[in-house]
Design a protein around this motif. Structure first.
Motif, PDB file in Angstrom:
ATOM      1  N   GLY A  28       0.780  -1.231   0.000  1.00 46.09           N
ATOM      2  CA  GLY A  28       0.000   0.000   0.000  1.00 46.09           C
ATOM      3  C   GLY A  28       0.807   1.274   0.000  1.00 46.09           C
ATOM      4  O   GLY A  28       0.260   2.346  -0.264  1.00 46.09           O
ATOM      5  N   GLY A  29       2.102   1.193   0.323  1.00 45.36           N
ATOM      6  CA  GLY A  29       2.929   2.382   0.343  1.00 45.36           C
ATOM      7  C   GLY A  29       2.945   3.121   1.661  1.00 45.36           C
ATOM      8  O   GLY A  29       3.644   4.131   1.795  1.00 45.36           O
ATOM      9  N   GLN A  30       2.200   2.641   2.656  1.00 45.38           N
ATOM     10  CA  GLN A  30       2.183   3.306   3.951  1.00 45.38           C
ATOM     11  C   GLN A  30       3.344   2.859   4.807  1.00 45.38           C
ATOM     12  O   GLN A  30       3.689   1.675   4.838  1.00 45.38           O
ATOM     13  N   VAL A  31       3.945   3.808   5.525  1.00 41.80           N
ATOM     14  CA  VAL A  31       5.007   3.510   6.478  1.00 41.80           C
ATOM     15  C   VAL A  31       4.396   3.596   7.874  1.00 41.80           C
ATOM     16  O   VAL A  31       4.368   4.654   8.489  1.00 41.80           O
ATOM     17  N   ASP A  32       3.876   2.468   8.347  1.00 40.83           N
ATOM     18  CA  ASP A  32       3.200   2.395   9.637  1.00 40.83           C
ATOM     19  C   ASP A  32       3.969   1.425  10.524  1.00 40.83           C
ATOM     20  O   ASP A  32       4.127   0.245  10.186  1.00 40.83           O
ATOM     21  N   ALA A  33       4.460   1.915  11.662  1.00 42.80           N
ATOM     22  CA  ALA A  33       5.273   1.075  12.545  1.00 42.80           C
ATOM     23  C   ALA A  33       4.528  -0.157  13.021  1.00 42.80           C
ATOM     24  O   ALA A  33       5.133  -1.213  13.236  1.00 42.80           O
ATOM     25  N   MET A  34       3.213  -0.071  13.165  1.00 45.65           N
ATOM     26  CA  MET A  34       2.454  -1.211  13.657  1.00 45.65           C
ATOM     27  C   MET A  34       2.354  -2.329  12.628  1.00 45.65           C
ATOM     28  O   MET A  34       1.900  -3.429  12.948  1.00 45.65           O
ATOM     29  N   ARG A  35       2.767  -2.080  11.370  1.00 46.44           N
ATOM     30  CA  ARG A  35       2.829  -3.163  10.387  1.00 46.44           C
ATOM     31  C   ARG A  35       3.849  -4.221  10.793  1.00 46.44           C
ATOM     32  O   ARG A  35       3.799  -5.356  10.324  1.00 46.44           O
ATOM     33  N   TRP A  36       4.813  -3.842  11.623  1.00 45.21           N
ATOM     34  CA  TRP A  36       5.849  -4.769  12.070  1.00 45.21           C
ATOM     35  C   TRP A  36       5.490  -5.448  13.394  1.00 45.21           C
ATOM     36  O   TRP A  36       6.278  -6.255  13.893  1.00 45.21           O
ATOM     37  N   ALA A  37       4.344  -5.137  13.985  1.00 39.26           N
ATOM     38  CA  ALA A  37       4.051  -5.603  15.336  1.00 39.26           C
ATOM     39  C   ALA A  37       3.974  -7.128  15.426  1.00 39.26           C
ATOM     40  O   ALA A  37       4.700  -7.756  16.199  1.00 39.26           O
ATOM     41  N   TRP A  38       3.081  -7.733  14.639  1.00 40.80           N
ATOM     42  CA  TRP A  38       2.903  -9.182  14.723  1.00 40.80           C
ATOM     43  C   TRP A  38       4.152  -9.944  14.288  1.00 40.80           C
ATOM     44  O   TRP A  38       4.596 -10.873  14.988  1.00 40.80           O
ATOM     45  N   PRO A  39       4.759  -9.616  13.144  1.00 40.61           N
ATOM     46  CA  PRO A  39       5.990 -10.341  12.782  1.00 40.61           C
ATOM     47  C   PRO A  39       7.091 -10.196  13.823  1.00 40.61           C
ATOM     48  O   PRO A  39       7.788 -11.167  14.140  1.00 40.61           O
ATOM     49  N   ALA A  40       7.249  -8.981  14.380  1.00 37.17           N
ATOM     50  CA  ALA A  40       8.274  -8.781  15.398  1.00 37.17           C
ATOM     51  C   ALA A  40       7.981  -9.617  16.638  1.00 37.17           C
ATOM     52  O   ALA A  40       8.901 -10.178  17.258  1.00 37.17           O
ATOM     53  N   MET A  41       6.728  -9.717  17.014  1.00 39.44           N
ATOM     54  CA  MET A  41       6.355 -10.503  18.183  1.00 39.44           C
ATOM     55  C   MET A  41       6.733 -11.968  17.992  1.00 39.44           C
ATOM     56  O   MET A  41       7.318 -12.606  18.886  1.00 39.44           O
ATOM     57  N   LEU A  42       6.421 -12.526  16.843  1.00 38.91           N
ATOM     58  CA  LEU A  42       6.720 -13.935  16.584  1.00 38.91           C
ATOM     59  C   LEU A  42       8.229 -14.188  16.498  1.00 38.91           C
ATOM     60  O   LEU A  42       8.744 -15.153  17.089  1.00 38.91           O
ATOM     61  N   ILE A  43       8.941 -13.327  15.779  1.00 39.69           N
ATOM     62  CA  ILE A  43      10.382 -13.528  15.584  1.00 39.69           C
ATOM     63  C   ILE A  43      11.139 -13.374  16.899  1.00 39.69           C
ATOM     64  O   ILE A  43      11.986 -14.207  17.260  1.00 39.69           O
ATOM     65  N   LEU A  44      10.834 -12.332  17.663  1.00 40.31           N
ATOM     66  CA  LEU A  44      11.585 -12.070  18.888  1.00 40.31           C
ATOM     67  C   LEU A  44      11.220 -13.045  19.990  1.00 40.31           C
ATOM     68  O   LEU A  44      12.067 -13.377  20.829  1.00 40.31           O
ATOM     69  N   THR A  45       9.984 -13.523  20.025  1.00 35.29           N
ATOM     70  CA  THR A  45       9.628 -14.552  21.003  1.00 35.29           C
ATOM     71  C   THR A  45      10.418 -15.826  20.733  1.00 35.29           C
ATOM     72  O   THR A  45      10.953 -16.456  21.658  1.00 35.29           O
ATOM     73  N   SER A  46      10.502 -16.205  19.476  1.00 37.33           N
ATOM     74  CA  SER A  46      11.272 -17.399  19.112  1.00 37.33           C
ATOM     75  C   SER A  46      12.754 -17.215  19.419  1.00 37.33           C
ATOM     76  O   SER A  46      13.418 -18.132  19.939  1.00 37.33           O
ATOM     77  N   ALA A  47      13.287 -16.034  19.109  1.00 36.17           N
ATOM     78  CA  ALA A  47      14.697 -15.775  19.386  1.00 36.17           C
ATOM     79  C   ALA A  47      14.989 -15.801  20.883  1.00 36.17           C
ATOM     80  O   ALA A  47      16.010 -16.349  21.328  1.00 36.17           O
ATOM     81  N   GLY A  48      14.106 -15.229  21.686  1.00 34.42           N
ATOM     82  CA  GLY A  48      14.288 -15.272  23.133  1.00 34.42           C
ATOM     83  C   GLY A  48      14.254 -16.682  23.673  1.00 34.42           C
ATOM     84  O   GLY A  48      15.036 -17.042  24.567  1.00 34.42           O
ATOM     85  N   TRP A  49      13.376 -17.505  23.127  1.00 39.79           N
ATOM     86  CA  TRP A  49      13.294 -18.898  23.574  1.00 39.79           C
ATOM     87  C   TRP A  49      14.568 -19.646  23.230  1.00 39.79           C
ATOM     88  O   TRP A  49      15.053 -20.478  24.012  1.00 39.79           O
ATOM     89  N   ILE A  50      15.161 -19.376  22.078  1.00 41.93           N
ATOM     90  CA  ILE A  50      16.400 -20.046  21.669  1.00 41.93           C
ATOM     91  C   ILE A  50      17.574 -19.604  22.547  1.00 41.93           C
ATOM     92  O   ILE A  50      18.385 -20.426  22.987  1.00 41.93           O
ATOM     93  N   MET A  51      17.680 -18.310  22.851  1.00 41.47           N
ATOM     94  CA  MET A  51      18.818 -17.813  23.626  1.00 41.47           C
ATOM     95  C   MET A  51      18.691 -18.137  25.100  1.00 41.47           C
ATOM     96  O   MET A  51      19.688 -18.262  25.804  1.00 41.47           O
ATOM     97  N   GLY A  52      17.459 -18.237  25.600  1.00 42.61           N
ATOM     98  CA  GLY A  52      17.272 -18.632  26.981  1.00 42.61           C
ATOM     99  C   GLY A  52      17.387 -17.488  27.972  1.00 42.61           C
ATOM    100  O   GLY A  52      17.769 -16.357  27.638  1.00 42.61           O
ATOM    101  N   ARG A  53      17.066 -17.845  29.228  1.00 37.47           N
ATOM    102  CA  ARG A  53      17.032 -16.836  30.291  1.00 37.47           C
ATOM    103  C   ARG A  53      18.416 -16.275  30.581  1.00 37.47           C
ATOM    104  O   ARG A  53      18.559 -15.120  30.985  1.00 37.47           O
ATOM    105  N   ALA A  54      19.469 -17.083  30.366  1.00 36.72           N
ATOM    106  CA  ALA A  54      20.816 -16.622  30.681  1.00 36.72           C
ATOM    107  C   ALA A  54      21.216 -15.412  29.837  1.00 36.72           C
ATOM    108  O   ALA A  54      22.092 -14.636  30.240  1.00 36.72           O
ATOM    109  N   ARG A  55      20.582 -15.261  28.700  1.00 41.77           N
ATOM    110  CA  ARG A  55      20.896 -14.124  27.825  1.00 41.77           C
ATOM    111  C   ARG A  55      19.719 -13.151  27.731  1.00 41.77           C
ATOM    112  O   ARG A  55      19.420 -12.609  26.675  1.00 41.77           O
ATOM    113  N   LEU A  56      19.060 -12.941  28.854  1.00 37.89           N
ATOM    114  CA  LEU A  56      17.904 -12.047  28.887  1.00 37.89           C
ATOM    115  C   LEU A  56      18.302 -10.618  28.529  1.00 37.89           C
ATOM    116  O   LEU A  56      17.599  -9.935  27.773  1.00 37.89           O
ATOM    117  N   LYS A  57      19.428 -10.145  29.060  1.00 39.01           N
ATOM    118  CA  LYS A  57      19.856  -8.777  28.749  1.00 39.01           C
ATOM    119  C   LYS A  57      20.130  -8.628  27.256  1.00 39.01           C
ATOM    120  O   LYS A  57      19.776  -7.610  26.639  1.00 39.01           O
TER     121      LYS A  57
END
Length: 408
Positions: A28-57
């Motif tokens: 559509g040509g719109q630059v809306d930050a919320m377009r990244w919300a759902w993909p970012a949630m899925l990607i970063l949740t998976s990445a956090g699970w892979i790195m584990g609690r020891a790498r929370l920071k």
């Protein structure tokens, strides 16, 4: 080898988040930050699970970097900063999702709460459809365009609203008129003339008098109409290929010039709004009471006590030029131009929300390049600072150390 794999994953995470939102931007040509919300949630949740609690920071650092990369892309692509509220929500979503994935194995209730916070932030920032207001002023529409019927059909089944009319009904009581001499026009304060058929002199006089008495009119006058039609050339049901309002415009000191291009044009107005046209022209202004905008594409005139807003294109309200998803016309996030909001604004009504647009293809390419580079660099710094985790000494190793110390 495992450490190198994790390092590669961390360096690629900001780019993965960036690429996840690009299809919606290209659509559509719109630059809306919320377009990244759902993909970012899925990607970063998976990445956090892979790195584990020891790498929370480190997970929180990468989540912040991903949100910052999106911000940089939005600024460069649109040429101005996005609203702070969506970016703050995206930051909350990214950090909550990453932290939730990181602590899921050890503290799943806390992880569930963090993911719930991310979901709530998305719910608050999601796009809402254009809602119908209770107090809607009457709007008269005189047009030869198929805005209230389907071309080539007869009878009641042909009655249907074009998508632009469906949106206008959310803010106005839209009433189509066949003639400017209709007594209904005298009871209304708003009028839209969209490429009407030829009018008699009495109708043009009536419109002029109506405006001078305080009416507000939006005129869409096209010197070269390219609106798609299934009717053959010469059919009386087709809209006129060129505007027939020349005498009225000339009386107001405005002349519609011939079309200068046959293609589609993108016009950014002074307030940042985007108007998409097809074979548009411009107005030549001869009177001081008229003020041109956008290089003459738009003219605002003060006529007596009334106002006339003129646009040198009627194709602009064709949904093919302003709507990316025809199935969801009431959702501004699915628009490809600000046309509905501009029409409402010209007619005296406002539409909440502000949309930002990609200025050009070169700007988008430059934005992706710089955002990806910045994300990789900052992710690498995070790996250097937080990537190494000290492992606890096992009990057997501790005993061996104690015996060695005791022998000495």
């Amino acid at each position: 080898m495992i450490a190198m794999g994790r390092c590669l994953l961390i360096l690629c995470l900001p780019m993965l988040v960036l690429l996840s939102g690009l299809p919606a931007v290209l659509h559509g040509g719109q630059v809306d930050a919320m377009r990244w919300a759902w993909p970012a949630m899925l990607i970063l949740t998976s990445a956090g699970w892979i790195m584990g609690r020891a790498r929370l920071k480190l997970t929180l650092w990468i989540s912040t970097v991903a949100a910052g990369s999106v911000l940089l892309l939005c600024v460069v692509a649109a040429g101005r900063a996005p609203p702070p509220w969506p970016m703050l929500l995206l930051l909350v979503i990214a950090c909550a999702a990453g932290a939730g994935g990181a602590v899921w194995r050890s503290r799943w209730p806390l992880a569930f709460g963090l993911l719930a916070v991310a979901g709530l932030a998305w719910f608050v920032g999601r796009a809402s459809p254009v809602r119908q207001v209770a107090d809607r002023p009457a709007l008269a529409v005189i047009t030869a365009l198929p805005l209230f019927w389907r071309e080539g059909e007869l009878g009641l089944t042909a009655r249907t609203d074009a998508l632009i009319v469906a949106l206008l009904r959310r803010r106005f009581d839209v009433q189509p008129l066949d003639s400017a001499l209709s007594p209904d026009l005298r009871r209304m304060g708003l009028l839209m003339l969209a490429q009407p058929r030829g009018m008699e002199a009495g109708e043009l006089v009536a419109i002029d008098q109506w405006v001078r008495e305080g009416g507000r009119v939006l005129i869409l006058a096209d010197p070269l109409l390219l609106w798609p039609s299934t009717l053959p050339l010469g059919d009386r049901r087709r809209a006129p290929p060129a505007s027939l309002l020349g005498p009225l415009l000339d009386h107001w000191g405005v002349r519609l010039a011939p079309a200068e291009t046959m293609g589609e044009g993108r016009h950014f107005l002074p307030d940042g709004s985007l108007l998409t046209s097809m074979a548009a022209s411009r107005f030549e202004v001869r009177e001081e009471h008229c003020r041109p905008e956008a290089s003459g594409l738009i003219v605002l005139c003060r006529i007596g006590r009334g106002t006339a807003i003129m646009v040198a294109d009627a194709d602009m309200i064709d949904d093919r030029l302003w709507l990316a998803d025809p199935g969801r016309p009431l959702l501004p996030q699915q628009w490809s131009a600000d046309t509905p909001a501009l029409v409402m604004h010209w007619l005296g009504q406002s539409l909440s929300g502000e949309r930002r647009w990609v200025r050009s293809e070169d700007d988008l390419v430059r934005a992706v390049r710089w955002a990806a580079l910045a994300g990789i660099l900052w992710a690498g710094l995070g790996w250097m600072w937080f990537g190494r985790v000290k492992r606890p000494i096992a009990s057997g190793q501790m005993a061996a150390v104690e015996r060695e110390i005791g022998s000495k």
